[in-house]
Design an enzyme around this catalytic site. Structure first.
Site, PDB file in Angstrom:
ATOM      1  N   LYS A 165       0.811  -1.212   0.000  1.00 49.08           N
ATOM      2  CA  LYS A 165       0.000   0.000   0.000  1.00 49.08           C
ATOM      3  C   LYS A 165       0.850   1.270   0.000  1.00 49.08           C
ATOM      4  CE  LYS A 165      -4.250  -1.744   2.155  1.00 49.08           C
ATOM      5  NZ  LYS A 165      -3.971  -3.167   2.089  1.00 49.08           N
ATOM      6  N   GLU A 208      -3.151   7.001   8.018  1.00 51.94           N
ATOM      7  CA  GLU A 208      -3.968   7.821   7.131  1.00 51.94           C
ATOM      8  C   GLU A 208      -5.018   8.581   7.929  1.00 51.94           C
ATOM      9  OE1 GLU A 208      -5.769   5.311   4.221  1.00 51.94           O
ATOM     10  OE2 GLU A 208      -3.975   5.197   2.982  1.00 51.94           O
ATOM     11  N   HIS A 252     -14.872  -4.410   7.485  1.00 50.03           N
ATOM     12  CA  HIS A 252     -14.114  -4.131   6.269  1.00 50.03           C
ATOM     13  C   HIS A 252     -14.326  -5.182   5.176  1.00 50.03           C
ATOM     14  CE1 HIS A 252     -12.158  -1.020   8.612  1.00 50.03           C
ATOM     15  NE2 HIS A 252     -11.803  -1.919   9.507  1.00 50.03           N
ATOM     16  N   ARG A 301      -6.797  -7.886 -10.210  1.00 49.51           N
ATOM     17  CA  ARG A 301      -7.499  -9.128 -10.549  1.00 49.51           C
ATOM     18  C   ARG A 301      -8.963  -8.803 -10.796  1.00 49.51           C
ATOM     19  NH1 ARG A 301     -10.331  -9.424  -5.909  1.00 49.51           N
ATOM     20  NH2 ARG A 301      -9.285  -8.925  -3.949  1.00 49.51           N
TER      21      ARG A 301
END
Length: 671
Positions: free
Chosen positions: A116, A200, A235, A297
């Protein structure tokens, strides 16, 4: 076009790929583990190759074994589906080195988006908006705390190699930061072998919106518009839709352009998804979305994009892998209608979404109302080795309201027994006011969790219907003796029958009798109810109380019954009045797991004679071993588990043959 494709996956995605291959005349090869020997994807493929034991690490994650299967069967391409090896760059390299086409992006593209922090740095360089935060390599807790304070609380700690919510923590204040960071790092290290985290800014009113992108080997990249995946739990996506509700055209254009930039920055070829987070605190705005990550994907939710664009994304994958250019340019793509996808899982929403295992004694999916992508059928086993998805239910309509109403109706028609499913939970979501009004948001489910997961108790007339069915009163009478037609005949009193039902461990006494043609009266746990009943079809009835008519479908098992109606389902067992208390407590002919655990030892085979008290199953749970013994002398009728299988509390492990007569077909529902 490719000649033969090996699908390095299982379940619904393997079946879905096989069907497109068949439509295009492409031969298919399936792979399977021990647990999947009789799976649906194996029967659909032209060929199938065994690749190892049941655990994924010993089968579906064995890249060398899969490549060897492709070479032995003459496959010229491998489709990885999603999950397993689909985003493993080393596997992609190995496939290419073996002279086989990998149906997906290059290994370089996979690596570029695999971490990430590196991906966000790359996106910033490409001009794609990125969430404010720290994405560097420094992991000193003091330094990261300083960065969190600079960004401003609340913040989100995220494992840089993470996925599926692992290694992710929301932190509200500096006082909680160090403990949350340590916890996230431990979880990230255990899950991914990489403890590094990034920080973040936490968006307080987040919408999870992603863009489907597609590239080819000729430098072309297009986007196929957005999907809203905001309806999540822990999530994990639950219901997805396309397009996103409330999306301004200006934002759609900006987000699509940003997604194409992201894909072009890594010379992307094949299907991919750029995931963005949007701040919806003041509605969706073109300058209030940021890049989160890229999935290199096909996505689980790709059918909603197919539904609104008319594109078969798997067909595009096969054509691009064959060297063809993209079938359409950007200006040839447009949105038509609205679509939803709900993920039907074997899990118990009322018990914290505990995954369920066992055999699907009955499975009826709403194929007349929806597109159904499934990899299982009646009689198949939901094992503890893989994701417990049963099916994806996809609906499309000319507008959002129609598509959502169709989804709600389709979910109400799901009928599965043998394992617990989340169908009722999903249907409750489809009528939740905020969602209905087009305000999906990542925290919606958590805020309304109680109302979404607490099941509706059966009404008295529903329990009376169960009593009628389980007693045999609804079966046609064929005897010629007039006395035999009087079910429950009592001299000098009204005719009535009596049964005792088990509902979730509670004994419910019910007496009932006919009061006229299609009319009944029942006393349920001491309270009377009068109702009318008419048969609509095999095991489908119309029940009327106080002028209100409702349709119910009944699925009988072995001395048990599941009733489906009103978007809910209820399971009842018939208590034998002649059984002793010990027999009732033991479940009579059933040996049931008293708690979640591992089947460590199994000493039973179908047809084997057993003696009362004989040890048949040894379970390991909570660091203890528990021995389950035969409740009586008898013969094993069915063995419903395997040694090494993880089972939930209440799962039926073994069934003894009835003491009188032949065993009935079917399997009782857990719980």
């Amino acid at each position: 076009m490719l000649r033969k494709v090996l699908i390095a996956n299982r379940g619904e995605i393997a079946c879905r790929i096989i069907r497109t291959c068949h439509r295009l005349g492409v031969a298919t090869v399936a792979v399977y583990s021990d647990a999947d020997r009789d799976a649906l994807h194996v029967s659909l493929a032209g060929e199938a190759v065994h690749i190892g034991p049941s655990p994924a690490a010993e089968s579906y994650l064995q890249g060398e074994t899969i490549i060897d299967a492709a070479l032995r069967t003459g496959a010229d391409a491998i489709h990885p589906g999603y999950g397993f090896l689909s985003e493993n760059p080393d596997f992609a390299d190995a496939v290419t080195s073996a002279g086989i086409r990998f149906i997906g992006p290059s290994s370089d593209a996979i690596r570029a988006m695999g971490l990430k922090d590196a991906a966000k740095a790359l996106m910033e360089k490409a001009g794609v908006p990125v969430v404010p935060g720290y994405h560097g390599a420094e992991q000193d807790p003091d330094f990261l705390l300083d960065e969190a304070e600079r960004i401003g609380f609340p913040v989100l700690i995220k494992a840089r190699a993470g996925g599926g919510g692992k290694g992710m923590r929301r932190v509200e204040s500096a006082a909680d930061f160090r403990e949350a960071l340590a916890s996230a790092q431990r979880e990230a290290s255990a899950a991914f072998g990489d403890a590094a985290c990034l920080i973040e800014k936490y968006i307080t009113h987040p919408r999870h919106i992603e863009i489907q992108v597609f590239g080819d080997d000729h430098g072309n990249v297009v986007h196929l518009f957005e999907r809203d995946c905001s309806l999540q739990r822990r999530h994990q996506k639950v219901i997805e839709e396309a397009p996103a509700p409330g999306m301004p055209e200006e934002m759609r254009l900006a987000m699509g352009e940003a997604a194409v930039k992201a894909a072009m920055a890594i010379s992307y070829s094949g299907a991919g998804t750029i995931e963005f987070i949007a701040d919806a605190s003041d509605g969706l705005k073109a300058d209030r979305f940021w890049f989160m990550e890229m999935n290199t994907r096909l996505q689980v939710e790709h059918p909603v994009t197919e539904a609104i664009t008319g594109v078969d994304l798997v067909e595009w994958q096969l054509r691009v892998a064959s060297g063809e250019p993209l079938p359409r340019s950007q200006d040839e793509l447009f949105i038509s209608g609205w679509a939803f996808e709900a993920r039907l899982y074997a899990e118990d929403a009322e018990r914290g979404f505990l995954p369920a295992t066992g055999r699907l004694a009955h499975l009826d999916l709403p194929e007349e109302l929806a597109r159904v992508d499934s990899g299982v059928r009646t009689g198949d086993r939901i094992s503890p080795f893989y994701d417990p998805m049963i099916a994806k239910i996809i609906t499309r309509g000319p507008d959002r309201q129609t598509a959502l109403s169709l989804l709600s109706s389709a979910l109400a028609e799901v009928r599965a027994t043998g394992v617990t499913t989340n169908a009722s939970f999903l249907r409750r979501l489809t009528i939740q006011p905020d969602f209905v009004e087009g305000r999906p948001e990542t925290g919606l489910i958590d805020r309304h969790l109680a109302e979404l997961t607490i099941g509706q108790a059966p009404a008295r007339e529903t329990m009376a219907l169960a009593a009628l069915k389980l007693s045999g009163a609804l079966e046609p009478k064929t005897v010629s003796d007039p006395w035999g037609r009087l079910s429950g005949f009592r001299l000098w009193s009204e005719a009535s029958d009596f049964v005792e039902l088990d509902y979730r461990g509670q004994h419910v006494p019910i007496s009932f009798g006919s009061t006229g043609e299609g009319a009944y009266a029942a006393i349920v746990d001491g309270r009377q109810v009068d109702f009318g009943l008419s048969r609509l079809g095999e095991d489908t009835y119309l029940l009327e109380v106080d002028g209100r008519k409702r349709r119910f479908h009944l699925v009988p098992g072995h001395r048990d019954l599941t009733i489906f109606g009103d978007g809910e389902n209820w399971h009842f067992g018939l208590i034998d009045p002649l059984a002793g208390e010990d027999e009732i407590a033991a479940g009579s002919d059933h040996i049931v797991a008293p708690m979640p655990g591992l089947v460590k030892l199994l000493r039973a085979t179908p047809g084997a004679a057993v003696a009362k008290g004989e040890a048949l199953v040894v379970m390991e749970a909570m660091k203890m071993e528990l021995t389950l013994a035969a409740p009586r002398d008898g013969t094993i009728a069915e063995v419903l588990v395997s040694q090494g299988e993880q089972v939930i509390e209440g799962a039926v492990l073994l069934i003894l043959e009835p003491e009188f007569g032949e065993p009935e077909s079917g399997e009782p529902q857990d719980g």
